[in-house]
Design a protein around this motif. Structure first.
Motif, PDB file in Angstrom:
ATOM      1  N   GLN A 129       0.844  -1.191   0.000  1.00 29.66           N
ATOM      2  CA  GLN A 129       0.000   0.000   0.000  1.00 29.66           C
ATOM      3  C   GLN A 129       0.880   1.241   0.000  1.00 29.66           C
ATOM      4  O   GLN A 129       1.762   1.378   0.837  1.00 29.66           O
ATOM      5  CB  GLN A 129      -0.886  -0.023   1.248  1.00 29.66           C
ATOM      6  CG  GLN A 129      -1.949   1.055   1.301  1.00 29.66           C
ATOM      7  CD  GLN A 129      -2.805   0.889   2.548  1.00 29.66           C
ATOM      8  OE1 GLN A 129      -2.412   0.202   3.495  1.00 29.66           O
ATOM      9  NE2 GLN A 129      -3.952   1.510   2.565  1.00 29.66           N
ATOM     10  N   ASN A 180      -8.796  11.851   4.245  1.00 26.67           N
ATOM     11  CA  ASN A 180      -8.992  11.843   2.800  1.00 26.67           C
ATOM     12  C   ASN A 180      -7.965  10.960   2.092  1.00 26.67           C
ATOM     13  O   ASN A 180      -8.290  10.270   1.115  1.00 26.67           O
ATOM     14  CB  ASN A 180      -8.945  13.266   2.255  1.00 26.67           C
ATOM     15  CG  ASN A 180     -10.241  14.025   2.498  1.00 26.67           C
ATOM     16  OD1 ASN A 180     -11.204  13.888   1.755  1.00 26.67           O
ATOM     17  ND2 ASN A 180     -10.267  14.824   3.554  1.00 26.67           N
ATOM     18  N   LEU A 181      -6.740  10.968   2.576  1.00 23.70           N
ATOM     19  CA  LEU A 181      -5.714  10.110   1.973  1.00 23.70           C
ATOM     20  C   LEU A 181      -6.024   8.639   2.200  1.00 23.70           C
ATOM     21  O   LEU A 181      -5.869   7.809   1.300  1.00 23.70           O
ATOM     22  CB  LEU A 181      -4.338  10.464   2.547  1.00 23.70           C
ATOM     23  CG  LEU A 181      -3.738  11.785   2.052  1.00 23.70           C
ATOM     24  CD1 LEU A 181      -2.598  12.222   2.962  1.00 23.70           C
ATOM     25  CD2 LEU A 181      -3.248  11.634   0.615  1.00 23.70           C
ATOM     26  N   GLU A 182      -6.472   8.301   3.401  1.00 22.17           N
ATOM     27  CA  GLU A 182      -6.831   6.913   3.689  1.00 22.17           C
ATOM     28  C   GLU A 182      -8.029   6.480   2.836  1.00 22.17           C
ATOM     29  O   GLU A 182      -8.093   5.337   2.376  1.00 22.17           O
ATOM     30  CB  GLU A 182      -7.134   6.745   5.176  1.00 22.17           C
ATOM     31  CG  GLU A 182      -5.866   6.801   6.029  1.00 22.17           C
ATOM     32  CD  GLU A 182      -6.150   6.843   7.525  1.00 22.17           C
ATOM     33  OE1 GLU A 182      -7.338   7.028   7.900  1.00 22.17           O
ATOM     34  OE2 GLU A 182      -5.194   6.707   8.312  1.00 22.17           O
ATOM     35  N   ALA A 183      -8.977   7.413   2.610  1.00 23.24           N
ATOM     36  CA  ALA A 183     -10.125   7.108   1.751  1.00 23.24           C
ATOM     37  C   ALA A 183      -9.691   6.854   0.314  1.00 23.24           C
ATOM     38  O   ALA A 183     -10.367   6.133  -0.428  1.00 23.24           O
ATOM     39  CB  ALA A 183     -11.130   8.257   1.800  1.00 23.24           C
ATOM     40  N   GLU A 184      -8.552   7.429  -0.081  1.00 25.95           N
ATOM     41  CA  GLU A 184      -8.014   7.233  -1.427  1.00 25.95           C
ATOM     42  C   GLU A 184      -7.183   5.940  -1.524  1.00 25.95           C
ATOM     43  O   GLU A 184      -6.673   5.605  -2.583  1.00 25.95           O
ATOM     44  CB  GLU A 184      -7.128   8.417  -1.814  1.00 25.95           C
ATOM     45  CG  GLU A 184      -7.873   9.710  -2.070  1.00 25.95           C
ATOM     46  CD  GLU A 184      -8.612   9.703  -3.398  1.00 25.95           C
ATOM     47  OE1 GLU A 184      -8.098   9.122  -4.367  1.00 25.95           O
ATOM     48  OE2 GLU A 184      -9.708  10.282  -3.454  1.00 25.95           O
ATOM     49  N   GLY A 185      -7.032   5.251  -0.393  1.00 23.88           N
ATOM     50  CA  GLY A 185      -6.317   3.981  -0.414  1.00 23.88           C
ATOM     51  C   GLY A 185      -4.871   4.050   0.027  1.00 23.88           C
ATOM     52  O   GLY A 185      -4.125   3.087  -0.117  1.00 23.88           O
ATOM     53  N   PHE A 186      -4.450   5.200   0.567  1.00 25.06           N
ATOM     54  CA  PHE A 186      -3.074   5.344   1.022  1.00 25.06           C
ATOM     55  C   PHE A 186      -2.937   4.935   2.479  1.00 25.06           C
ATOM     56  O   PHE A 186      -3.868   5.077   3.272  1.00 25.06           O
ATOM     57  CB  PHE A 186      -2.594   6.794   0.887  1.00 25.06           C
ATOM     58  CG  PHE A 186      -2.566   7.305  -0.520  1.00 25.06           C
ATOM     59  CD1 PHE A 186      -1.579   6.887  -1.402  1.00 25.06           C
ATOM     60  CD2 PHE A 186      -3.515   8.208  -0.973  1.00 25.06           C
ATOM     61  CE1 PHE A 186      -1.543   7.351  -2.696  1.00 25.06           C
ATOM     62  CE2 PHE A 186      -3.494   8.686  -2.270  1.00 25.06           C
ATOM     63  CZ  PHE A 186      -2.500   8.254  -3.136  1.00 25.06           C
ATOM     64  N   ILE A 220      -9.837  17.858  -3.040  1.00 32.84           N
ATOM     65  CA  ILE A 220      -9.895  17.028  -4.248  1.00 32.84           C
ATOM     66  C   ILE A 220      -8.670  17.280  -5.121  1.00 32.84           C
ATOM     67  O   ILE A 220      -8.049  16.344  -5.639  1.00 32.84           O
ATOM     68  CB  ILE A 220     -11.195  17.311  -5.036  1.00 32.84           C
ATOM     69  CG1 ILE A 220     -12.412  16.856  -4.228  1.00 32.84           C
ATOM     70  CG2 ILE A 220     -11.166  16.606  -6.391  1.00 32.84           C
ATOM     71  CD1 ILE A 220     -13.736  17.219  -4.855  1.00 32.84           C
ATOM     72  N   MET A 245      -5.546  15.743  -3.498  1.00 28.74           N
ATOM     73  CA  MET A 245      -5.499  14.294  -3.689  1.00 28.74           C
ATOM     74  C   MET A 245      -4.998  13.963  -5.099  1.00 28.74           C
ATOM     75  O   MET A 245      -4.225  13.016  -5.298  1.00 28.74           O
ATOM     76  CB  MET A 245      -6.875  13.669  -3.468  1.00 28.74           C
ATOM     77  CG  MET A 245      -7.409  13.754  -2.048  1.00 28.74           C
ATOM     78  SD  MET A 245      -6.350  13.027  -0.786  1.00 28.74           S
ATOM     79  CE  MET A 245      -5.708  14.524   0.000  1.00 28.74           C
ATOM     80  N   ALA A 246      -5.437  14.760  -6.090  1.00 29.80           N
ATOM     81  CA  ALA A 246      -4.986  14.546  -7.465  1.00 29.80           C
ATOM     82  C   ALA A 246      -3.486  14.793  -7.587  1.00 29.80           C
ATOM     83  O   ALA A 246      -2.775  14.072  -8.301  1.00 29.80           O
ATOM     84  CB  ALA A 246      -5.754  15.457  -8.417  1.00 29.80           C
ATOM     85  N   ARG A 278      -1.626  11.836  -6.150  1.00 32.31           N
ATOM     86  CA  ARG A 278      -1.624  10.711  -7.097  1.00 32.31           C
ATOM     87  C   ARG A 278      -0.631  10.951  -8.237  1.00 32.31           C
ATOM     88  O   ARG A 278       0.047  10.021  -8.694  1.00 32.31           O
ATOM     89  CB  ARG A 278      -3.033  10.482  -7.658  1.00 32.31           C
ATOM     90  CG  ARG A 278      -4.007   9.870  -6.651  1.00 32.31           C
ATOM     91  CD  ARG A 278      -5.264   9.383  -7.332  1.00 32.31           C
ATOM     92  NE  ARG A 278      -6.012  10.465  -7.951  1.00 32.31           N
ATOM     93  CZ  ARG A 278      -6.944  11.187  -7.336  1.00 32.31           C
ATOM     94  NH1 ARG A 278      -7.238  10.935  -6.072  1.00 32.31           N
ATOM     95  NH2 ARG A 278      -7.580  12.138  -7.973  1.00 32.31           N
TER      96      ARG A 278
END
Length: 229
Positions: free
Chosen positions: A5, A24-30, A113, A116-117, A120
């Motif tokens: 991960q 928010n980062l954890e919600a994005e899978g980090f 948002i 988060m982009a 990524r």
């Protein structure tokens, strides 16, 4: 925690901001690790080797600018992307942040948002295998989307662990990974595995890479760990 991960280090002294970012980062899978000041941040970078760093300029003690400068001075750390957050919106401040080594500069208040982009985007650069990109080193080709590895055009059969090990090495050729760092990256921090297990799987990976001939591309660095090339 999911194995392999991607990890983001959030360095922010304001608790509310730190928690919003982490959520928010954890919600994005980090996987998220946190630091509230510069000294703690430098220790976390050293111990955790995160994939991306989100760094606030204004920190108690060691400033964000100084944290960034120290990270980018270290050859083994300078490839970690740093996204600097700051309420300073003047061009001179942006320039100073980027010249210190920050890979991106985001002005507060910011869109979560958009941030988060940006994370990524930096992750794609730091860990291309997480987004299905093809990696190449000499005559070794790893396609993370099709889960296929070839050397000199010939297919290699790798187990899941050996594949993740090779992905880690090929993302950062030349970097020396300690056994503990490889355990964290490949097996996950929530799983107890003896460090000797790393040596076993490195041996299997070496055997697979040299099955059709060619030199061993993996290098053992005594007292430190392993590297590709």
């Amino acid at each position: 925690m999911a194995v392999d991960q991607p990890t983001v280090l959030v360095i922010e002294d304001e608790l509310a901001q730190r928690e919003v970012l982490s959520y928010n980062l954890e919600a994005e899978g980090f996987r998220v690790i946190k630091a509230a000041d510069g000294d703690e941040a430098l220790l976390q970078v050293e111990e955790q080797a995160p994939d991306v760093i989100v760094l606030d300029w204004m920190l108690p003690g060691v400033s964000g600018i100084e944290v960034c400068r120290r990270i980018k001075m270290r050859p083994e750390l300078r490839r970690i992307p740093v996204i600097m957050l700051s309420a300073r919106s003047e061009e001179v401040d942006r320039v100073r942040g980027l010249e210190t080594g920050a890979d991106d500069y985001v002005v507060k208040p910011y869109s979560v948002i958009e941030l988060m982009a940006r994370v990524r985007t930096q992750l794609r650069r730091a860990r291309p295998s997480t987004v299905g990109e093809r990696l190449e080193f000499d005559d070794i080709v790893l396609d993370s989307e099709t889960h296929r590895v070839t050397r000199g055009g010939q297919d290699l059969k790798l187990g899941p662990t050996e594949f993740r090990l090779l992905s880690t090495f090929m993302e950062k050729p030349g970097r020396v990974w300690s056994r503990e760092q490889l355990l964290d990256r490949v097996w996950g921090r929530d799983i107890y595995v003896d460090t000797r297990t790393v040596d076993v799987h490195i041996g299997r990976l070496r055997k697979a890479l040299c099955k059709h001939g060619g030199d061993d591309p993996l290098r053992t660095v005594r007292g430190a760990g392993y590297a590709l090339g």
